[in-house]
Write an enzyme that holds these catalytic residues in place. Structure first.
Site, PDB file in Angstrom:
ATOM      1  N   ALA A  71       0.808  -1.224   0.000  1.00 17.78           N
ATOM      2  CA  ALA A  71       0.000   0.000   0.000  1.00 17.78           C
ATOM      3  C   ALA A  71       0.841   1.274   0.000  1.00 17.78           C
ATOM      4  O   ALA A  71       0.310   2.363  -0.197  1.00 17.78           O
ATOM      5  CB  ALA A  71      -0.935   0.008   1.210  1.00 17.78           C
ATOM      6  N   MET A  72       2.150   1.141   0.199  1.00 20.31           N
ATOM      7  CA  MET A  72       3.001   2.333   0.231  1.00 20.31           C
ATOM      8  C   MET A  72       3.254   2.823  -1.186  1.00 20.31           C
ATOM      9  O   MET A  72       3.670   2.055  -2.051  1.00 20.31           O
ATOM     10  CB  MET A  72       4.339   2.018   0.895  1.00 20.31           C
ATOM     11  CG  MET A  72       5.221   3.244   1.007  1.00 20.31           C
ATOM     12  SD  MET A  72       6.739   2.871   1.864  1.00 20.31           S
ATOM     13  CE  MET A  72       7.863   3.885   0.938  1.00 20.31           C
TER      14      MET A  72
END
Length: 106
Positions: A71-72
């Site tokens: 998700a980064m």
């Protein structure tokens, strides 16, 4: 007279505290500053994983930051320049793992 000396002591201690804070802020590199203002918003808020104290080499942090992971998002050179990213990676590779919070006492 006692009140005046207490005020003077409080002012002195306050000034020393401000001087210490200013000195500490001068010892913070651009990478640590970026961590505190940007990375910590997720990585110290339970949104992203803890990244301090992982023992990764600096290159790992650089690769993950530039390419993203799970998700980064990826961080472009316009988000963080190469020199700051290198400083950030070196900073993170030397950090200790955060201490676990003590459970609340009942």
């Amino acid at each position: 007279m006692k009140h005046a000396s207490q005020l003077a002591l409080a002012a002195l201690l306050s000034g020393l505290s401000l001087a210490a804070s200013a000195a500490d802020s001068h010892n913070i590199g651009p990478g640590q500053r970026f961590y505190e203002t940007t990375c910590a918003k997720c990585h110290e808020a339970g949104i992203g994983p803890v990244i301090k104290g992982r023992g990764f080499p600096p290159a790992t942090y650089v690769i993950i930051a530039r390419n993203g992971m799970n998700a980064m998002p990826s961080f472009r050179v316009t988000d963080i320049d190469d020199a700051t990213l290198e400083d950030l990676a070196n900073y993170l590779s030397k950090t200790e793992a955060p201490k676990a919070a003590e459970p609340a006492r009942k």
